[in-house]
Every structure is written in C-alpha cells, then in structure tokens.
Design an enzyme around this catalytic site. Structure first.
Site, mmCIF file in Angstrom:
data_model
loop_
_atom_site.group_PDB
_atom_site.id
_atom_site.type_symbol
_atom_site.label_atom_id
_atom_site.label_comp_id
_atom_site.label_asym_id
_atom_site.label_seq_id
_atom_site.Cartn_x
_atom_site.Cartn_y
_atom_site.Cartn_z
ATOM 1 N N ASP A 63 0.276 5.212 0.984
ATOM 2 C CA ASP A 63 -0.581 6.138 2.205
ATOM 3 C C ASP A 63 -0.500 5.419 3.223
ATOM 4 O O ASP A 63 -0.649 4.461 3.407
ATOM 5 C CB ASP A 63 -1.739 6.965 1.745
ATOM 6 C CG ASP A 63 -1.794 7.362 0.276
ATOM 7 O OD1 ASP A 63 -0.511 7.871 -0.436
ATOM 8 O OD2 ASP A 63 -2.758 8.018 -0.357
ATOM 9 N N ASP A 87 0.691 -1.254 0.252
ATOM 10 C CA ASP A 87 -0.044 -0.572 -0.047
ATOM 11 C C ASP A 87 0.986 1.219 0.014
ATOM 12 O O ASP A 87 2.175 1.209 0.520
ATOM 13 C CB ASP A 87 -0.933 -0.021 1.616
ATOM 14 C CG ASP A 87 -1.743 1.938 1.587
ATOM 15 O OD1 ASP A 87 -1.998 1.879 0.586
ATOM 16 O OD2 ASP A 87 -2.290 1.592 2.082
HETATM 17 MG MG LIG Z 1 -2.793 3.157 3.028
#
Ligand SMILES: [Mg+2]
Length: 405
Positions: free
Chosen positions: A241, A239
């Site tokens: 962020d 992922d």
């Molecule tokens: Mg995230």
C-alpha cells in the site's frame, strides 16, 4: 488466457555425455547436488505454473519413479512416456490429449535465466504459432544462431561464433502446432522451427541472461558450480500500500485497488532484470476485524493475475495480520513480522536463495525503512509518481553476466 502448463522434454538419449547417460536420463543427472530438472521445477513454481508435464523416453522408468504424480508446492508433475523415440516435436504428439491450448515448452537439458512470462503478452495477437526465448551474448561456436526481423525469427544460421542470439530452448506454444506433426519421429529443431520461420509465424524474444546447456561433458562439469549460482538472485522487497497501489486505507478488494503509475511495468522491469520480487505488507485490518486473511490472499491472487497479463509476477507475497491492539483475539499480539520489525523479510530470506548484497526494499513510510535496516538491507523511500522510473534508478538493468558456451 491463463498460462498454467509447462511441458519439459526429458526423453533424449544424451549420447554426447557418454556413460553418464547410459542408465539415467540427462535431465535427472545430479548438478550442484540436485537433479538438473529441479532447477526448471524451481522456475516453473515461481512463475506460477500449476502443472508440469515431463515427456520421457530414454530410461523413462527412472523419470516415472522419481516424479510421477509428485507435487512441488502448488505445482503438480505428470509423466508421459513415448513408446518409441518420437523426436522432440513428436513427443508432443504423443501427449496431445493432455496439452493445454497454450503451454510453455522447455528443453530438459538447458537453463536460461529469463523471465518466462515475458513471452505471454504476445498472446494478444493471433498471428503466430510459437514464440521462442533467445539468449543474447552467448559466446562460442557450438550453437546455431538465430536471425530476427523485428520480433519474428526470419531464419536459423549454422553453428558458429557470432553476435546473433541463440535458441535458448524455452517456447510459448499454441496447440495448433500439433497439426504440423504428421509423422514421427519429428524434430522440433530440424523439421518444425525452420518451417515456422519461413512462414513468418515464429516469434523470438532476445534477452541477456546466464545460459548453460549440460549436453557436453565440459559444460556438464561447469554447471556443477555455475547452475546453483543462477538461482541466487538479488531481491526487491516492495511494500504494497503506497508502492504498488495507492494507500486508500484497508484496501482488501479488487474494486478498491488503484494501481500506482507504472506499477506493473516496474515489477516487469525487475523480473526482466533478474531480481526476485517480494511483497511485504502489514495488514492490520485482519487484526481489527475489517476483513479476513482469505480476502488478503484473494486480493494478492487478483494482483498476480493482473501482473501476469503484462509478463510480470511477484515471487511471493508476505503479509502480517497481527496488531497489538487488534479487536480479533487470534490476531491481537506483538509480532516481529509486523514492520518496523524485519520478520517478513527474514522469513523470505530463509526460504529463497538471495544475494543480499545487491537487494533492497522500497516503501512509502518510515516503518518500511526501519524494517529494511533491521534486515540489513538498504531502504528507499518512494514518494509517488512513476514506480518504474523510481526502481530504474535503484537497480541496474541486467545484473547477470551471460555465461559462454
Ligand atoms: Mg505503505
């Protein structure tokens, strides 16, 4: 300094393969169903190189016919032909007008599963001319051996069984090397490298990884089965962020980016360990009209450039711009690409040869874990701290067993 160019030596006669290379350059021979050189093209693309220069000699017409002015994604291929056999170093002199200040040089008949970009950080110092990748743990008597003094190659030893590494045929080269090629033919292995080592301007970086050289019939046969397996790698899906950068809500410009602690080192560690690294990120800010896809792509380009400076890279960035409640109509929809859907992971698995059994996902939210589960992969929840320490607990340091030769 941005590394953009790879140069591949495809001009040799390949006499040890007998009749196979009478009418075909060795790097164009079919291995596991495709021309050998295309395994190198696969790697050049994923390491983000923009140009590949093939230096042809023997049966150059075949190279021109197959590859002149071709594109493979963002990689464009050029062919240069020597007018008489110039030797492995001499071939570079023939192409001196199209060489970058710094370029990667690749033997056209060997493959080493190695993070090419790990040679790049050495560019911070100016006290060397070439930097060679060395394969550690290769068994057998047919290779010369290399002795290191720190990160410098001190000398080359004759062929023989040894624990010392071998020259793997991948080099980062400074253009000033050309000043040493005063007459042709000139051999890299016999004339240039020993002289550079004696002067202390030849760096070496030893690493473990699968290695094969198709130069003799036995290994050419073994490569038919083995080589395709070298490109089947475990993958780390990350992922963005909250994993690579702090999740400061709708980050979309470099000046907003705050890297997670050791994020680049973690990616580098995965690259060195032989994992493909993919970023899979929901970008609902596009659907909400906060920024456009071009800004997402530009930010990913910027992240890639930052990673490359430490010898790291991401093999592909996937993002989902859609959201069911978006304000921009073109992006207002339910999409399986959006996590917790597995769509982005599945899309990557369609185009890359992934060893799913050894792959995993890292995310900071439950939707990441759900996406991983839906794609049949283990998900690991990252709660902050050093990303490097976190991924080291998930992934063994080197998954690939070196292949003897
Ligand atoms: Mg995230």
């Amino acid at each position: 300094m941005t590394l953009r160019q790879a140069v591949c030596l495809v001009g040799g006669r390949g006499t040890r393969l007998g009749a196979l290379t009478d009418t075909m350059p060795k790097p164009l021979l079919s291995v596991g169903g495709r021309p050998f050189v295309e395994y190198l093209i696969h790697e050049a693309r994923r390491f983000g190189l923009e140009r590949l220069l093939l230096l042809a000699g023997h049966e150059a017409g075949k190279v021109l016919q197959a590859y002149a002015n071709r594109r493979f994604g963002d990689l464009s291929v050029e062919v240069r032909v020597e007018d008489r056999p110039a030797g492995t170093a001499g071939a570079l002199a023939v192409a001196c007008d199209v060489l970058d200040d710094t370029f990667l040089l690749l033997n056209g008949d060997s493959f080493f599963d190695f993070n090419w970009l790990s040679l790049v950080p050495a560019l911070a110092s100016d006290d060397w001319t070439m930097h060679a990748a060395l394969a550690q743990g290769v068994r057998g008597g047919r290779y010369g051996r290399v002795e290191l003094d720190g990160n410098r190659i001190s000398r080359f030893l004759p062929k023989g069984e040894s624990d010392l590494p071998i020259n793997a045929g991948i080099y980062l080269v400074r253009r000033r090397l050309l000043e040493r090629i005063r007459s042709v033919p000139c051999s890299l292995e016999n004339d240039v490298l020993p002289a550079l080592a004696a002067e202390g301007v030849l760096l070496g970086r030893a690493a473990e990884g699968a290695f094969i050289d198709i130069g003799i019939p036995d290994d050419f046969e073994r490569a038919q089965i083995l080589l395709p397996t070298f490109l089947r790698r475990p993958a780390a899906f990350l992922d963005r962020d909250g994993v690579l950068n702090h999740d400061d809500n709708y980050v979309h410009r470099p000046d907003q980016m705050r890297w997670i602690e050791d994020a680049a080192a973690a990616v580098r560690w995965l690259n060195d360990a032989g994992y493909y690294v993919f970023v899979v990120t929901n970008q609902a800010g596009v659907a909400r009209g906060y920024y456009g896809e071009s800004e997402v792509r530009a930010l990913h380009g910027w992240m890639q450039a930052e990673l490359r400076r430490v010898g790291a890279h991401v093999d592909a960035f996937e993002y989902c711009p859609f959201h069911p409640e978006g304000s921009v109509e073109a992006y207002r929809r339910v999409s399986d690409l959006r996590k917790p859907g597995p769509g982005m992971l599945l899309k990557i698995r369609e185009t890359w040869d992934i060893d799913a059994g050894a792959s995993f996902m890292v995310g900071d939210r439950d939707i990441d874990m759900q996406a991983a589960r839906a794609a049949g992969l283990p998900g690991h929840l990252f709660r902050g701290g050093s990303l490097l320490e976190f991924v080291r607990t998930l992934a063994p340091a080197r998954r690939r067993i070196p292949v003897s030769g």
